[in-house]
Design a protein around this motif. Sequence first.
Motif: not given
Length: 165
Positions: A55-83
């Motif tokens: 799911r999108p939040w799971e992707t954001a958390v996984r990618e953040c950990r992989e790319e920076t070592g950081l874990t974003p705090a939840g709950p998720p807060r949507l800023l933008a949809s991009v197409y």
Amino acid sequence: MWLPPEKYAETVLKATAFACVYFTDEADRPLQVHATYSPDHPWQLVGGTMDPGERPWETAVRECREETGLTPAGPPRLLASVYGLPGAGWPYSTVGVVFDGGRLTSAQIGSVRLDPEEHDEVRVLPLAEWEALMPPRDFARLRAVARARRTGVAAYFDTWDWGDA
């Protein structure tokens, strides 16, 4: 005309999906990472393509950990949809979301660990200074996300097309 689901699926839009995290420092300056693999999009938000079953939040958390070592705090807060429409740079439409990662302390920014296969630098700059470092479309997306954070109104950004990488 009714089609069985497997036949109907062949007729619908094909798209890839991504999720990103927008971080700033305590002075609200955006944080981005420099991609080693993408000269057309050198500075990017932390994030990436969704894996099957995520799911999108799971992707954001996984990618953040992989790319920076950081874990974003939840709950998720949507800023933008991009197409983005498909084009020469990518054969599928792109659908993405940007979540608010909050404000990082200088110690948190200093603790970022980059994967050198993907990124070779992390920077925090005032929004206006990012413009000279990014393609216009990428900067417009960053500006829309920053405005969404500032105003509390989610951005709808539908011009991140692949026609002119």
